[in-house]
Design a protein around this motif. Sequence first.
Motif, mmCIF file in Angstrom:
data_model
loop_
_atom_site.group_PDB
_atom_site.id
_atom_site.type_symbol
_atom_site.label_atom_id
_atom_site.label_comp_id
_atom_site.label_asym_id
_atom_site.label_seq_id
_atom_site.Cartn_x
_atom_site.Cartn_y
_atom_site.Cartn_z
ATOM 1 N N GLN A 262 -16.796 -10.568 -5.295
ATOM 2 C CA GLN A 262 -17.708 -11.360 -4.011
ATOM 3 C C GLN A 262 -16.758 -10.852 -3.204
ATOM 4 N N ILE A 263 -15.855 -10.698 -3.322
ATOM 5 C CA ILE A 263 -14.507 -10.545 -1.876
ATOM 6 C C ILE A 263 -14.372 -8.762 -2.024
ATOM 7 N N SER A 264 -14.342 -8.523 -3.481
ATOM 8 C CA SER A 264 -14.628 -6.558 -2.909
ATOM 9 C C SER A 264 -15.697 -6.212 -2.682
ATOM 10 N N GLN A 265 -17.013 -6.900 -2.604
ATOM 11 C CA GLN A 265 -18.429 -6.429 -2.675
ATOM 12 C C GLN A 265 -18.515 -6.981 -0.513
ATOM 13 N N GLU A 267 -18.714 -10.849 -0.040
ATOM 14 C CA GLU A 267 -20.039 -11.370 -0.381
ATOM 15 C C GLU A 267 -19.089 -12.788 0.580
ATOM 16 N N PHE A 268 -17.878 -12.960 0.059
ATOM 17 C CA PHE A 268 -16.646 -14.187 0.097
ATOM 18 C C PHE A 268 -15.784 -13.269 0.249
ATOM 19 N N ILE A 269 -15.130 -14.179 2.146
ATOM 20 C CA ILE A 269 -14.479 -13.474 2.753
ATOM 21 C C ILE A 269 -12.967 -15.308 2.720
ATOM 22 N N GLU A 270 -11.780 -14.526 2.654
ATOM 23 C CA GLU A 270 -10.550 -15.568 2.173
ATOM 24 C C GLU A 270 -10.606 -15.871 3.581
ATOM 25 N N ASP A 271 -10.083 -16.953 4.200
ATOM 26 C CA ASP A 271 -10.335 -17.932 5.032
ATOM 27 C C ASP A 271 -9.236 -18.422 5.005
ATOM 28 N N GLY A 272 -7.331 -18.426 5.322
ATOM 29 C CA GLY A 272 -5.973 -19.046 4.806
ATOM 30 C C GLY A 272 -5.786 -19.690 3.457
ATOM 31 N N ARG A 273 -6.176 -20.649 4.170
ATOM 32 C CA ARG A 273 -6.185 -22.151 2.138
ATOM 33 C C ARG A 273 -7.563 -21.741 1.807
ATOM 34 N N LYS A 274 -8.148 -21.444 2.322
ATOM 35 C CA LYS A 274 -9.432 -21.045 1.792
ATOM 36 C C LYS A 274 -9.613 -19.814 1.168
ATOM 37 N N ASP A 275 -8.720 -19.945 -0.099
ATOM 38 C CA ASP A 275 -9.258 -18.333 -1.099
ATOM 39 C C ASP A 275 -9.399 -18.337 -1.833
ATOM 40 N N SER A 276 -9.830 -17.917 -2.979
ATOM 41 C CA SER A 276 -10.114 -17.732 -4.010
ATOM 42 C C SER A 276 -9.693 -18.792 -5.226
ATOM 43 N N LEU A 277 -8.516 -18.813 -5.460
ATOM 44 C CA LEU A 277 -7.762 -19.892 -5.710
ATOM 45 C C LEU A 277 -8.270 -21.535 -5.505
ATOM 46 N N THR A 278 -7.545 -21.662 -4.578
ATOM 47 C CA THR A 278 -9.174 -23.087 -4.025
ATOM 48 C C THR A 278 -9.628 -23.229 -4.384
ATOM 49 N N VAL A 279 -10.964 -22.951 -3.570
ATOM 50 C CA VAL A 279 -12.146 -22.008 -4.105
ATOM 51 C C VAL A 279 -12.372 -22.487 -5.616
ATOM 52 N N ALA A 280 -12.161 -21.566 -6.688
ATOM 53 C CA ALA A 280 -12.253 -22.491 -7.875
ATOM 54 C C ALA A 280 -11.828 -23.282 -8.871
ATOM 55 N N LEU A 281 -10.539 -23.825 -8.079
ATOM 56 C CA LEU A 281 -10.187 -25.269 -8.281
ATOM 57 C C LEU A 281 -10.859 -26.247 -7.598
#
Length: 489
Positions: A262-265, A267-281
Amino acid sequence: MFSASLGRMDSTDDGGTTEGTHNTQSSTQTTKKRGATRMQKIIRQRNAFGKLQVELDGFEPVYGKAGNEFKSYVGLVARINTPITIKEWSDIPEDTKATIWKEILSTFDIPDTIDMKRHWLSYVGDRWKDFKTKLVNKYIYGQNPCQTYDFIEQETWNEFYQSHTGESYEATRKKYQDIQAKNIHPHLLARGGYKRLEKMMMDEKLKEQQALADADPSYTMSPPSPIRRVEKWKKARMDKSGNYRTDSTRVVAEKIDALELQISQGEFIEDGRKDSLTVALGTDEHCGRVRAMGRGHGIKSVFGHAKRRQKTPEDVQQLVDAAVGAAVGAAVAEALEKQKQENISEWEEFGQRITEQFEAKIASMMLQFSAMQTPLQPKQVTTVCVDAVPPPPSDKASSPDPFSNLPALGARCQLFLEDPIRRPVAYGTTYSGRQVHGVVLDVNNVKVSITDVGDPTAHVPFPTGEVKLVSDASQHFIVWPKKLVELCT
Protein backbone atom coordinates in the motif's frame (compact mmCIF):
# COMPACT_ATOMS: atom_id res chain seq x y z
CA MET A 1 36.36 -5.79 45.86
CA PHE A 2 37.00 -5.33 42.17
CA SER A 3 40.76 -4.88 42.44
CA ALA A 4 41.03 -8.00 44.61
CA SER A 5 39.06 -10.02 42.09
CA LEU A 6 41.23 -8.75 39.24
CA GLY A 7 44.28 -9.83 41.18
CA ARG A 8 42.97 -13.37 41.37
CA MET A 9 42.13 -13.26 37.68
CA ASP A 10 45.60 -12.05 36.66
CA SER A 11 47.21 -14.90 38.56
CA THR A 12 45.02 -17.53 36.85
CA ASP A 13 45.80 -19.24 33.55
CA ASP A 14 43.68 -18.41 30.52
CA GLY A 15 41.61 -21.56 31.02
CA GLY A 16 40.58 -20.41 34.49
CA THR A 17 38.61 -22.49 36.96
CA THR A 18 36.15 -24.68 35.09
CA GLU A 19 32.80 -26.08 36.06
CA GLY A 20 32.90 -29.59 37.49
CA THR A 21 36.73 -29.62 37.54
CA HIS A 22 38.42 -29.55 40.95
CA ASN A 23 41.69 -31.37 40.22
CA THR A 24 42.26 -32.27 36.56
CA GLN A 25 45.62 -33.95 37.35
CA SER A 26 44.13 -36.46 39.80
CA SER A 27 41.13 -37.41 37.64
CA THR A 28 41.56 -38.23 33.97
CA GLN A 29 37.84 -38.92 33.47
CA THR A 30 36.61 -35.43 34.39
CA THR A 31 35.34 -33.52 31.36
CA LYS A 32 36.70 -29.98 31.17
CA LYS A 33 34.04 -27.38 30.36
CA ARG A 34 34.13 -23.72 29.43
CA GLY A 35 34.63 -21.69 32.61
CA ALA A 36 33.70 -18.16 33.56
CA THR A 37 34.81 -15.37 31.21
CA ARG A 38 37.81 -13.54 32.71
CA MET A 39 38.97 -11.19 29.90
CA GLN A 40 42.62 -11.68 30.93
CA LYS A 41 43.82 -10.70 27.46
CA ILE A 42 42.10 -7.32 27.77
CA ILE A 43 43.57 -6.77 31.22
CA ARG A 44 47.09 -7.62 30.02
CA GLN A 45 46.77 -5.28 27.02
CA ARG A 46 45.59 -2.48 29.29
CA ASN A 47 48.46 -3.03 31.72
CA ALA A 48 51.02 -3.14 28.89
CA PHE A 49 49.78 -0.47 26.46
CA GLY A 50 47.25 1.67 28.35
CA LYS A 51 43.64 2.32 27.42
CA LEU A 52 42.15 0.29 24.58
CA GLN A 53 40.52 2.07 21.63
CA VAL A 54 36.88 1.40 20.73
CA GLU A 55 34.95 3.17 17.96
CA LEU A 56 31.53 4.45 19.06
CA ASP A 57 28.43 5.22 17.02
CA GLY A 58 26.65 7.57 19.42
CA PHE A 59 26.71 5.69 22.74
CA GLU A 60 27.06 2.18 21.34
CA PRO A 61 30.30 0.61 20.04
CA VAL A 62 30.50 -0.16 16.31
CA TYR A 63 29.81 -3.85 15.80
CA GLY A 64 32.97 -5.92 15.51
CA LYS A 65 35.63 -7.60 17.62
CA ALA A 66 36.58 -4.47 19.57
CA GLY A 67 32.92 -3.65 20.29
CA ASN A 68 32.21 -7.21 21.46
CA GLU A 69 35.24 -7.18 23.75
CA PHE A 70 34.12 -3.86 25.21
CA LYS A 71 30.66 -5.18 26.04
CA SER A 72 32.08 -8.43 27.45
CA TYR A 73 34.39 -6.46 29.72
CA VAL A 74 31.51 -4.29 30.95
CA GLY A 75 29.59 -7.48 31.76
CA LEU A 76 32.62 -8.76 33.69
CA VAL A 77 32.74 -5.52 35.68
CA ALA A 78 29.04 -5.92 36.47
CA ARG A 79 29.49 -9.46 37.83
CA ILE A 80 32.59 -8.88 39.90
CA ASN A 81 32.03 -5.45 41.38
CA THR A 82 28.30 -5.60 42.28
CA PRO A 83 27.05 -7.66 45.26
CA ILE A 84 24.50 -10.30 44.22
CA THR A 85 22.74 -10.09 47.59
CA ILE A 86 21.32 -6.63 46.86
CA LYS A 87 17.79 -6.87 45.49
CA GLU A 88 17.51 -3.91 43.09
CA TRP A 89 20.03 -1.98 40.97
CA SER A 90 18.66 1.26 42.40
CA ASP A 91 19.83 0.09 45.85
CA ILE A 92 23.48 -0.19 44.75
CA PRO A 93 25.56 2.50 46.55
CA GLU A 94 26.65 5.45 44.42
CA ASP A 95 30.30 4.93 45.36
CA THR A 96 30.10 1.38 43.95
CA LYS A 97 28.69 2.73 40.67
CA ALA A 98 31.45 5.36 40.60
CA THR A 99 34.06 2.61 41.04
CA ILE A 100 32.55 0.64 38.16
CA TRP A 101 32.60 3.66 35.86
CA LYS A 102 36.18 4.46 36.85
CA GLU A 103 37.24 0.89 36.03
CA ILE A 104 35.62 1.09 32.57
CA LEU A 105 37.32 4.43 31.85
CA SER A 106 40.70 3.09 32.96
CA THR A 107 40.47 0.23 30.45
CA PHE A 108 38.79 1.78 27.39
CA ASP A 109 39.22 5.22 25.82
CA ILE A 110 35.62 6.51 25.76
CA PRO A 111 34.22 9.99 26.53
CA ASP A 112 33.70 10.71 30.22
CA THR A 113 30.36 12.53 29.95
CA ILE A 114 27.22 12.44 32.10
CA ASP A 115 25.11 10.91 29.32
CA MET A 116 27.75 8.29 28.48
CA LYS A 117 28.06 7.34 32.15
CA ARG A 118 24.29 7.08 32.57
CA HIS A 119 24.00 4.90 29.45
CA TRP A 120 26.67 2.39 30.36
CA LEU A 121 25.83 2.17 34.06
CA SER A 122 22.32 1.26 32.94
CA TYR A 123 23.88 -1.46 30.76
CA VAL A 124 25.93 -2.66 33.76
CA GLY A 125 22.69 -2.92 35.75
CA ASP A 126 21.09 -5.04 33.04
CA ARG A 127 24.08 -7.41 32.88
CA TRP A 128 24.09 -7.66 36.69
CA LYS A 129 20.42 -8.67 36.69
CA ASP A 130 21.09 -11.17 33.88
CA PHE A 131 23.92 -12.68 35.94
CA LYS A 132 21.64 -13.13 38.97
CA THR A 133 19.02 -14.75 36.74
CA LYS A 134 21.68 -17.16 35.46
CA LEU A 135 22.67 -18.05 39.04
CA VAL A 136 19.02 -18.85 39.86
CA ASN A 137 18.38 -20.92 36.74
CA LYS A 138 21.64 -22.85 36.79
CA TYR A 139 22.84 -23.09 40.38
CA ILE A 140 19.95 -22.78 42.87
CA TYR A 141 19.03 -26.44 42.36
CA GLY A 142 22.41 -27.57 41.05
CA GLN A 143 26.13 -27.13 41.58
CA ASN A 144 27.70 -24.56 43.88
CA PRO A 145 28.72 -21.50 41.73
CA CYS A 146 31.64 -20.66 44.03
CA GLN A 147 33.63 -23.29 42.14
CA THR A 148 33.13 -21.40 38.86
CA TYR A 149 33.02 -17.77 40.06
CA ASP A 150 35.80 -17.44 42.60
CA PHE A 151 34.75 -13.88 43.45
CA ILE A 152 31.55 -15.25 45.10
CA GLU A 153 32.20 -16.14 48.73
CA GLN A 154 30.36 -19.11 50.26
CA GLU A 155 28.69 -16.86 52.85
CA THR A 156 27.44 -14.58 50.06
CA TRP A 157 26.06 -17.53 48.12
CA ASN A 158 24.25 -18.86 51.20
CA GLU A 159 22.52 -15.49 51.66
CA PHE A 160 21.61 -15.34 47.95
CA TYR A 161 20.25 -18.91 48.10
CA GLN A 162 18.01 -18.15 51.08
CA SER A 163 16.53 -15.07 49.38
CA HIS A 164 15.81 -16.96 46.13
CA THR A 165 13.99 -20.00 47.49
CA GLY A 166 10.68 -20.51 49.25
CA GLU A 167 7.03 -19.96 48.41
CA SER A 168 7.22 -16.14 48.39
CA TYR A 169 10.07 -16.07 45.87
CA GLU A 170 8.48 -18.75 43.67
CA ALA A 171 5.27 -16.68 43.51
CA THR A 172 7.25 -13.63 42.39
CA ARG A 173 9.17 -15.70 39.86
CA LYS A 174 5.93 -17.13 38.45
CA LYS A 175 4.56 -13.59 38.08
CA TYR A 176 7.50 -12.48 35.91
CA GLN A 177 7.46 -15.71 33.92
CA ASP A 178 3.82 -14.98 33.04
CA ILE A 179 4.80 -11.47 31.92
CA GLN A 180 7.59 -12.86 29.73
CA ALA A 181 5.16 -15.36 28.20
CA LYS A 182 3.21 -12.43 26.74
CA ASN A 183 6.10 -11.80 24.33
CA ILE A 184 4.55 -13.72 21.45
CA HIS A 185 7.08 -12.47 18.87
CA PRO A 186 10.53 -13.30 20.34
CA HIS A 187 13.51 -12.65 18.10
CA LEU A 188 16.17 -15.23 17.22
CA LEU A 189 19.17 -12.90 17.43
CA ALA A 190 22.48 -13.92 18.90
CA ARG A 191 24.77 -11.86 21.11
CA GLY A 192 25.34 -9.10 18.55
CA GLY A 193 21.64 -8.22 18.53
CA TYR A 194 20.16 -5.82 16.00
CA LYS A 195 23.51 -4.09 15.41
CA ARG A 196 25.03 -7.35 14.13
CA LEU A 197 21.89 -8.12 12.10
CA GLU A 198 21.97 -4.68 10.48
CA LYS A 199 25.61 -5.15 9.49
CA MET A 200 24.85 -8.55 7.96
CA MET A 201 21.91 -7.15 5.97
CA MET A 202 24.00 -4.20 4.81
CA ASP A 203 26.77 -6.58 3.71
CA GLU A 204 24.20 -8.48 1.65
CA LYS A 205 23.18 -5.25 -0.10
CA LEU A 206 26.82 -4.45 -0.86
CA LYS A 207 27.35 -7.94 -2.29
CA GLU A 208 24.32 -7.48 -4.54
CA GLN A 209 25.70 -4.18 -5.82
CA GLN A 210 29.13 -5.72 -6.33
CA ALA A 211 27.55 -8.53 -8.35
CA LEU A 212 25.80 -5.97 -10.55
CA ALA A 213 29.06 -4.05 -10.99
CA ASP A 214 30.91 -7.24 -11.95
CA ALA A 215 28.24 -8.10 -14.51
CA ASP A 216 28.00 -4.56 -15.94
CA PRO A 217 31.23 -2.46 -15.94
CA SER A 218 29.17 0.70 -16.57
CA TYR A 219 27.23 0.22 -13.33
CA THR A 220 28.22 2.77 -10.65
CA MET A 221 28.08 1.61 -7.04
CA SER A 222 26.54 4.01 -4.53
CA PRO A 223 26.04 3.77 -0.76
CA PRO A 224 23.11 1.38 -0.18
CA SER A 225 19.97 2.68 1.48
CA PRO A 226 19.76 2.18 5.26
CA ILE A 227 18.01 -0.89 6.64
CA ARG A 228 14.49 0.01 7.77
CA ARG A 229 13.43 -1.20 11.19
CA VAL A 230 10.49 -3.16 9.74
CA GLU A 231 12.97 -5.18 7.64
CA LYS A 232 15.09 -5.89 10.72
CA TRP A 233 12.03 -6.92 12.77
CA LYS A 234 11.03 -9.51 10.18
CA LYS A 235 14.57 -10.80 9.60
CA ALA A 236 15.23 -11.17 13.34
CA ARG A 237 12.32 -13.62 13.63
CA MET A 238 13.26 -15.88 10.73
CA ASP A 239 15.23 -19.09 11.07
CA LYS A 240 18.00 -20.08 8.67
CA SER A 241 15.40 -21.46 6.26
CA GLY A 242 13.51 -18.16 6.15
CA ASN A 243 10.55 -19.45 8.17
CA TYR A 244 8.93 -17.78 11.17
CA ARG A 245 8.92 -19.54 14.53
CA THR A 246 5.22 -18.99 15.31
CA ASP A 247 2.03 -18.55 13.30
CA SER A 248 1.27 -15.29 15.11
CA THR A 249 4.57 -13.82 13.90
CA ARG A 250 3.89 -15.03 10.36
CA VAL A 251 0.48 -13.30 10.42
CA VAL A 252 2.09 -10.01 11.50
CA ALA A 253 4.71 -10.36 8.74
CA GLU A 254 1.94 -10.83 6.16
CA LYS A 255 0.22 -7.67 7.44
CA ILE A 256 3.51 -5.81 7.08
CA ASP A 257 3.92 -7.00 3.49
CA ALA A 258 0.38 -5.84 2.66
CA LEU A 259 1.06 -2.39 4.21
CA GLU A 260 4.37 -2.10 2.34
CA LEU A 261 2.49 -2.75 -0.91
CA GLN A 262 0.00 0.00 0.00
CA ILE A 263 2.91 2.36 0.73
CA SER A 264 4.42 1.69 -2.71
CA GLN A 265 1.04 2.46 -4.29
CA GLY A 266 0.45 5.60 -2.22
CA GLU A 267 -2.56 4.12 -0.40
CA PHE A 268 -0.91 4.21 3.04
CA ILE A 269 1.35 7.03 4.23
CA GLU A 270 3.65 6.48 7.21
CA ASP A 271 3.49 9.33 9.72
CA GLY A 272 6.12 9.38 12.50
CA ARG A 273 5.54 6.50 14.89
CA LYS A 274 2.63 5.26 12.78
CA ASP A 275 4.61 3.15 10.36
CA SER A 276 3.92 -0.27 8.88
CA LEU A 277 5.44 -2.14 11.85
CA THR A 278 3.42 -0.30 14.50
CA VAL A 279 0.17 -0.65 12.52
CA ALA A 280 0.74 -4.36 11.85
CA LEU A 281 1.47 -5.11 15.52
CA GLY A 282 -1.46 -2.98 16.68
CA THR A 283 0.43 -1.54 19.66
CA ASP A 284 2.27 1.74 20.13
CA GLU A 285 5.98 1.98 20.86
CA HIS A 286 7.14 1.74 24.47
CA CYS A 287 8.26 5.10 25.86
CA GLY A 288 11.73 3.80 26.78
CA ARG A 289 12.70 1.89 23.63
CA VAL A 290 11.90 1.35 19.98
CA ARG A 291 11.27 -2.12 18.58
CA ALA A 292 13.81 -3.57 16.14
CA MET A 293 16.34 -0.77 16.82
CA GLY A 294 18.43 -2.27 19.61
CA ARG A 295 19.83 -0.71 22.74
CA GLY A 296 20.46 3.03 22.88
CA HIS A 297 17.56 4.08 20.64
CA GLY A 298 14.55 5.89 22.07
CA ILE A 299 11.43 7.52 20.67
CA LYS A 300 13.10 10.89 20.06
CA SER A 301 16.28 9.48 18.47
CA VAL A 302 14.27 7.43 15.95
CA PHE A 303 11.12 9.46 15.30
CA GLY A 304 12.11 12.92 16.58
CA HIS A 305 9.87 15.15 18.65
CA ALA A 306 6.12 14.65 18.37
CA LYS A 307 4.41 17.17 16.14
CA ARG A 308 2.21 19.63 17.99
CA ARG A 309 -1.27 19.44 16.54
CA GLN A 310 -2.95 22.79 15.96
CA LYS A 311 -6.65 23.19 16.69
CA THR A 312 -8.96 22.98 13.69
CA PRO A 313 -12.31 24.79 13.37
CA GLU A 314 -14.01 21.50 14.28
CA ASP A 315 -11.99 21.32 17.49
CA VAL A 316 -12.99 24.88 18.37
CA GLN A 317 -16.67 24.10 17.75
CA GLN A 318 -16.47 21.08 20.03
CA LEU A 319 -14.95 23.24 22.79
CA VAL A 320 -17.73 25.80 22.35
CA ASP A 321 -20.43 23.12 22.49
CA ALA A 322 -18.92 21.62 25.62
CA ALA A 323 -18.70 25.03 27.30
CA VAL A 324 -22.30 25.86 26.37
CA GLY A 325 -23.52 22.53 27.69
CA ALA A 326 -21.67 22.98 30.98
CA ALA A 327 -22.96 26.52 31.39
CA VAL A 328 -26.57 25.53 30.62
CA GLY A 329 -26.40 22.63 33.06
CA ALA A 330 -25.08 24.83 35.86
CA ALA A 331 -27.72 27.51 35.18
CA VAL A 332 -30.56 24.97 35.15
CA ALA A 333 -29.42 23.40 38.41
CA GLU A 334 -29.24 26.77 40.10
CA ALA A 335 -32.64 27.77 38.70
CA LEU A 336 -34.32 24.60 40.02
CA GLU A 337 -32.94 25.19 43.49
CA LYS A 338 -34.20 28.79 43.42
CA GLN A 339 -37.61 27.65 42.21
CA LYS A 340 -38.17 25.67 45.42
CA GLN A 341 -37.61 28.74 47.59
CA GLU A 342 -39.18 31.57 45.64
CA ASN A 343 -42.61 32.27 44.17
CA ILE A 344 -43.44 32.41 40.47
CA SER A 345 -42.85 36.15 40.05
CA GLU A 346 -39.43 36.04 41.69
CA TRP A 347 -38.49 33.04 39.49
CA GLU A 348 -39.40 34.93 36.32
CA GLU A 349 -37.20 37.87 37.31
CA PHE A 350 -34.34 35.56 38.24
CA GLY A 351 -34.69 33.60 34.99
CA GLN A 352 -34.54 36.80 32.94
CA ARG A 353 -31.39 37.92 34.75
CA ILE A 354 -29.71 34.53 34.30
CA THR A 355 -30.58 34.52 30.62
CA GLU A 356 -29.03 37.95 30.09
CA GLN A 357 -25.83 36.96 31.95
CA PHE A 358 -25.66 33.68 30.10
CA GLU A 359 -26.03 35.32 26.68
CA ALA A 360 -23.33 37.86 27.54
CA LYS A 361 -20.98 35.05 28.66
CA ILE A 362 -21.57 33.03 25.50
CA ALA A 363 -20.89 36.08 23.32
CA SER A 364 -17.60 36.64 25.13
CA MET A 365 -16.59 32.97 24.73
CA MET A 366 -17.40 32.99 21.02
CA LEU A 367 -15.10 35.98 20.52
CA GLN A 368 -12.27 34.20 22.33
CA PHE A 369 -12.66 30.97 20.37
CA SER A 370 -12.99 32.72 17.03
CA ALA A 371 -9.56 34.23 17.59
CA MET A 372 -8.17 30.70 17.72
CA GLN A 373 -9.37 29.84 14.22
CA THR A 374 -6.29 31.04 12.40
CA PRO A 375 -5.22 29.44 9.12
CA LEU A 376 -2.33 27.00 9.35
CA GLN A 377 0.93 28.43 8.08
CA PRO A 378 3.54 26.29 6.31
CA LYS A 379 6.54 25.45 8.45
CA GLN A 380 9.50 27.72 7.81
CA VAL A 381 13.11 27.04 8.70
CA THR A 382 13.90 29.64 11.35
CA THR A 383 17.20 28.25 12.54
CA VAL A 384 20.02 30.74 12.09
CA CYS A 385 23.58 29.48 12.10
CA VAL A 386 25.53 32.26 13.79
CA ASP A 387 29.25 32.58 13.10
CA ALA A 388 29.39 29.64 10.76
CA VAL A 389 32.86 28.18 10.53
CA PRO A 390 33.69 27.25 6.90
CA PRO A 391 36.06 24.29 6.61
CA PRO A 392 39.39 24.86 4.80
CA PRO A 393 39.82 23.37 1.29
CA SER A 394 40.66 19.68 1.46
CA ASP A 395 43.79 20.10 -0.68
CA LYS A 396 45.53 22.17 2.01
CA ALA A 397 46.98 19.39 4.14
CA SER A 398 48.65 21.83 6.52
CA SER A 399 45.35 23.44 7.56
CA PRO A 400 43.61 21.93 10.61
CA ASP A 401 40.53 19.88 9.81
CA PRO A 402 37.56 21.23 11.86
CA PHE A 403 35.82 17.86 11.45
CA SER A 404 38.58 15.88 13.18
CA ASN A 405 37.44 16.54 16.76
CA LEU A 406 33.65 16.54 16.60
CA PRO A 407 31.60 15.82 19.76
CA ALA A 408 30.41 12.25 20.31
CA LEU A 409 26.81 13.25 19.57
CA GLY A 410 27.69 15.37 16.51
CA ALA A 411 27.82 19.11 15.81
CA ARG A 412 25.29 21.55 14.35
CA CYS A 413 26.08 22.54 10.76
CA GLN A 414 24.76 24.26 7.63
CA LEU A 415 24.77 22.38 4.31
CA PHE A 416 25.43 24.02 0.91
CA LEU A 417 25.35 23.07 -2.75
CA GLU A 418 27.25 24.52 -5.72
CA ASP A 419 25.17 24.26 -8.89
CA PRO A 420 27.06 26.38 -9.91
CA ILE A 421 26.47 29.14 -7.32
CA ARG A 422 27.08 28.25 -3.69
CA ARG A 423 23.78 28.35 -1.77
CA PRO A 424 22.47 26.95 1.55
CA VAL A 425 19.91 24.14 1.32
CA ALA A 426 19.53 22.71 4.85
CA TYR A 427 20.68 22.57 8.45
CA GLY A 428 21.75 19.37 10.10
CA THR A 429 24.23 17.51 12.30
CA THR A 430 27.67 16.26 11.25
CA TYR A 431 29.29 13.24 12.89
CA SER A 432 32.79 11.88 13.33
CA GLY A 433 32.00 8.37 12.07
CA ARG A 434 34.16 7.08 9.21
CA GLN A 435 31.45 4.90 7.64
CA VAL A 436 27.95 5.45 6.28
CA HIS A 437 25.83 2.29 5.91
CA GLY A 438 28.95 0.11 5.84
CA VAL A 439 30.80 2.18 3.20
CA VAL A 440 34.07 3.87 4.23
CA LEU A 441 34.01 7.63 3.68
CA ASP A 442 36.45 9.45 1.43
CA VAL A 443 38.73 11.87 3.31
CA ASN A 444 36.99 14.83 1.63
CA ASN A 445 33.49 13.78 2.73
CA VAL A 446 31.68 13.71 6.08
CA LYS A 447 28.70 11.88 7.63
CA VAL A 448 25.64 14.13 8.22
CA SER A 449 21.92 14.01 9.01
CA ILE A 450 19.40 16.71 8.03
CA THR A 451 17.20 18.29 10.71
CA ASP A 452 15.79 21.41 8.98
CA VAL A 453 15.08 21.47 5.25
CA GLY A 454 15.63 24.76 3.42
CA ASP A 455 15.24 23.71 -0.22
CA PRO A 456 13.28 20.42 -0.39
CA THR A 457 13.77 20.11 -4.17
CA ALA A 458 17.56 20.29 -4.04
CA HIS A 459 19.43 17.09 -5.00
CA VAL A 460 21.79 15.58 -2.40
CA PRO A 461 25.45 15.28 -3.54
CA PHE A 462 25.47 11.46 -3.25
CA PRO A 463 21.96 10.05 -3.95
CA THR A 464 20.95 6.52 -2.86
CA GLY A 465 18.04 4.29 -3.73
CA GLU A 466 15.86 6.01 -1.10
CA VAL A 467 17.42 9.44 -0.70
CA LYS A 468 17.67 11.63 -3.81
CA LEU A 469 16.35 15.01 -2.64
CA VAL A 470 17.02 16.99 0.52
CA SER A 471 13.40 16.41 1.55
CA ASP A 472 13.99 12.62 1.43
CA ALA A 473 16.93 12.71 3.86
CA SER A 474 15.02 13.14 7.13
CA GLN A 475 16.14 10.52 9.71
CA HIS A 476 18.82 9.17 7.35
CA PHE A 477 22.60 9.32 7.52
CA ILE A 478 23.99 10.63 4.19
CA VAL A 479 27.35 11.69 2.74
CA TRP A 480 28.18 15.38 2.12
CA PRO A 481 31.40 17.00 0.85
CA LYS A 482 33.33 18.75 3.62
CA LYS A 483 33.81 21.86 1.50
CA LEU A 484 30.01 22.28 1.41
CA VAL A 485 29.53 21.95 5.19
CA GLU A 486 29.91 24.85 7.62
CA LEU A 487 30.04 24.19 11.36
CA CYS A 488 27.98 26.41 13.66
CA THR A 489 29.57 27.87 16.77
